[in-house]
Design a protein around this motif. Structure first.
Motif, PDB file in Angstrom:
ATOM      1  N   ALA A   8      35.902  50.242  53.173  1.00 37.33           N
ATOM      2  CA  ALA A   8      37.305  50.598  52.967  1.00 37.33           C
ATOM      3  C   ALA A   8      37.649  50.555  51.481  1.00 37.33           C
ATOM      4  N   ALA A   9      37.170  49.533  50.788  1.00 38.68           N
ATOM      5  CA  ALA A   9      37.425  49.424  49.350  1.00 38.68           C
ATOM      6  C   ALA A   9      36.821  50.613  48.611  1.00 38.68           C
ATOM      7  N   ALA A  10      35.612  51.006  49.004  1.00 39.95           N
ATOM      8  CA  ALA A  10      34.957  52.148  48.359  1.00 39.95           C
ATOM      9  C   ALA A  10      35.734  53.430  48.611  1.00 39.95           C
ATOM     10  N   HIS A  11      36.186  53.641  49.851  1.00 43.67           N
ATOM     11  CA  HIS A  11      36.951  54.847  50.172  1.00 43.67           C
ATOM     12  C   HIS A  11      38.293  54.885  49.431  1.00 43.67           C
ATOM     13  N   LEU A  12      38.913  53.712  49.299  1.00 42.77           N
ATOM     14  CA  LEU A  12      40.197  53.648  48.591  1.00 42.77           C
ATOM     15  C   LEU A  12      40.015  53.692  47.079  1.00 42.77           C
ATOM     16  N   GLY A  13      38.816  53.382  46.616  1.00 44.72           N
ATOM     17  CA  GLY A  13      38.582  53.334  45.178  1.00 44.72           C
ATOM     18  C   GLY A  13      39.279  52.149  44.532  1.00 44.72           C
ATOM     19  N   LEU A  14      39.375  51.047  45.287  1.00 49.01           N
ATOM     20  CA  LEU A  14      40.050  49.834  44.815  1.00 49.01           C
ATOM     21  C   LEU A  14      39.061  48.676  44.803  1.00 49.01           C
ATOM     22  N   PRO A  15      39.330  47.660  43.995  1.00 42.71           N
ATOM     23  CA  PRO A  15      38.472  46.475  43.993  1.00 42.71           C
ATOM     24  C   PRO A  15      38.450  45.795  45.368  1.00 42.71           C
ATOM     25  N   VAL A  16      37.299  45.279  45.756  1.00 39.72           N
ATOM     26  CA  VAL A  16      37.148  44.621  47.048  1.00 39.72           C
ATOM     27  C   VAL A  16      38.137  43.466  47.177  1.00 39.72           C
ATOM     28  N   SER A  17      38.324  42.713  46.107  1.00 41.16           N
ATOM     29  CA  SER A  17      39.246  41.568  46.156  1.00 41.16           C
ATOM     30  C   SER A  17      40.671  42.006  46.477  1.00 41.16           C
ATOM     31  N   LEU A  18      41.077  43.140  45.981  1.00 44.94           N
ATOM     32  CA  LEU A  18      42.418  43.656  46.251  1.00 44.94           C
ATOM     33  C   LEU A  18      42.528  44.105  47.710  1.00 44.94           C
ATOM     34  N   VAL A  19      41.524  44.802  48.207  1.00 40.47           N
ATOM     35  CA  VAL A  19      41.546  45.281  49.592  1.00 40.47           C
ATOM     36  C   VAL A  19      41.473  44.100  50.559  1.00 40.47           C
ATOM     37  N   LYS A  20      40.809  43.039  50.147  1.00 42.52           N
ATOM     38  CA  LYS A  20      40.749  41.820  50.960  1.00 42.52           C
ATOM     39  C   LYS A  20      42.149  41.253  51.179  1.00 42.52           C
ATOM     40  N   VAL A  21      42.961  41.247  50.137  1.00 38.91           N
ATOM     41  CA  VAL A  21      44.343  40.760  50.238  1.00 38.91           C
ATOM     42  C   VAL A  21      45.153  41.678  51.147  1.00 38.91           C
ATOM     43  N   LEU A  22      45.035  42.989  50.943  1.00 37.55           N
ATOM     44  CA  LEU A  22      45.773  43.950  51.769  1.00 37.55           C
ATOM     45  C   LEU A  22      45.367  43.843  53.238  1.00 37.55           C
ATOM     46  N   ALA A  23      44.062  43.781  53.498  1.00 38.12           N
ATOM     47  CA  ALA A  23      43.573  43.690  54.874  1.00 38.12           C
ATOM     48  C   ALA A  23      44.060  42.409  55.544  1.00 38.12           C
ATOM     49  N   SER A  24      44.038  41.325  54.808  1.00 34.16           N
ATOM     50  CA  SER A  24      44.504  40.043  55.338  1.00 34.16           C
ATOM     51  C   SER A  24      45.975  40.137  55.745  1.00 34.16           C
ATOM     52  N   ASP A  25      46.782  40.747  54.893  1.00 35.05           N
ATOM     53  CA  ASP A  25      48.207  40.923  55.213  1.00 35.05           C
ATOM     54  C   ASP A  25      48.394  41.784  56.461  1.00 35.05           C
ATOM     55  N   LEU A  26      47.584  42.838  56.568  1.00 38.98           N
ATOM     56  CA  LEU A  26      47.713  43.747  57.709  1.00 38.98           C
ATOM     57  C   LEU A  26      47.211  43.114  59.001  1.00 38.98           C
ATOM     58  N   VAL A  27      46.255  42.206  58.912  1.00 41.37           N
ATOM     59  CA  VAL A  27      45.826  41.450  60.091  1.00 41.37           C
ATOM     60  C   VAL A  27      46.948  40.491  60.493  1.00 41.37           C
ATOM     61  N   ASP A  28      47.521  39.819  59.511  1.00 39.68           N
ATOM     62  CA  ASP A  28      48.619  38.880  59.784  1.00 39.68           C
ATOM     63  C   ASP A  28      49.813  39.570  60.432  1.00 39.68           C
ATOM     64  N   SER A  29      50.086  40.808  60.027  1.00 38.57           N
ATOM     65  CA  SER A  29      51.250  41.529  60.549  1.00 38.57           C
ATOM     66  C   SER A  29      50.950  42.257  61.860  1.00 38.57           C
ATOM     67  N   GLY A  30      49.706  42.189  62.327  1.00 40.32           N
ATOM     68  CA  GLY A  30      49.360  42.794  63.606  1.00 40.32           C
ATOM     69  C   GLY A  30      49.047  44.278  63.546  1.00 40.32           C
ATOM     70  N   HIS A  31      48.736  44.801  62.369  1.00 37.95           N
ATOM     71  CA  HIS A  31      48.402  46.221  62.231  1.00 37.95           C
ATOM     72  C   HIS A  31      46.896  46.472  62.259  1.00 37.95           C
ATOM     73  N   LEU A  32      46.121  45.466  61.850  1.00 32.59           N
ATOM     74  CA  LEU A  32      44.664  45.568  61.863  1.00 32.59           C
ATOM     75  C   LEU A  32      44.083  44.380  62.612  1.00 32.59           C
ATOM     76  N   SER A  33      42.887  44.599  63.139  1.00 34.06           N
ATOM     77  CA  SER A  33      42.121  43.521  63.741  1.00 34.06           C
ATOM     78  C   SER A  33      40.858  43.362  62.909  1.00 34.06           C
ATOM     79  N   ALA A  34      40.479  42.125  62.647  1.00 39.40           N
ATOM     80  CA  ALA A  34      39.273  41.843  61.862  1.00 39.40           C
ATOM     81  C   ALA A  34      38.220  41.264  62.778  1.00 39.40           C
ATOM     82  N   ARG A  35      37.027  41.840  62.701  1.00 37.36           N
ATOM     83  CA  ARG A  35      35.909  41.366  63.520  1.00 37.36           C
ATOM     84  C   ARG A  35      34.809  40.887  62.595  1.00 37.36           C
ATOM     85  N   SER A  36      34.368  39.681  62.837  1.00 35.18           N
ATOM     86  CA  SER A  36      33.297  39.120  62.018  1.00 35.18           C
ATOM     87  C   SER A  36      31.972  39.743  62.402  1.00 35.18           C
TER      88      SER A  36
END
Length: 123
Positions: free
Chosen positions: A71-99
């Motif tokens: 996802a970070a590569a497709h967005l062209g953003l740093p992984v650390s930044l996408v990690k923050v965004l993904a975490s927020d979206l999981v918290d808000s119920g928009h994304l699900s994270a699977r280990s």
């Protein structure tokens, strides 16, 4: 924001990463890693009006299973930044994270070597 080649373009007044993450440099959860698989919740929930372009793009691309690093590569953003965004979206119920597969569930390397050796002897 993406430049012409899909890379993060910080020229011409583009938003800095800390603006995109609302000033945070760390995700709200420590369970999201680069190999974490992200998928949009089905049925999809509408994002708030305040959602950033990057958050909208992340949810859209996660309609199919996608790792955080992809996802970070497709967005062209740093992984650390996408990690923050993904975490927020999981918290808000928009994304699900699977280990990924837990290390304890992975086969023993010695067992794999023995199987490989046995297969080679069959030739």
């Amino acid at each position: 924001m993406n430049g012409p080649g899909g890379e993060y373009d910080d020229s011409a007044g583009a938003l800095r990463p800390y603006v995109i993450t609302k000033g945070r440099s760390r995700p709200s959860r420590n369970t999201i890693n680069i190999e974490t698989l992200l998928v949009a919740i089905s049925p999809p929930r509408a994002l708030p009006v305040s959602a950033t372009r990057e958050e909208r793009a992340l949810v859209r691309m996660c309609e199919r299973l996608l790792s955080l690093v992809e996802a970070a590569a497709h967005l062209g953003l740093p992984v650390s930044l996408v990690k923050v965004l993904a975490s927020d979206l999981v918290d808000s119920g928009h994304l699900s994270a699977r280990s990924g597969v837990p290390r304890a569930a992975l086969p023993d390397s010695q067992l794999l070597q023995e199987v490989l050796d046995g297969l080679r002897r069959l030739r």
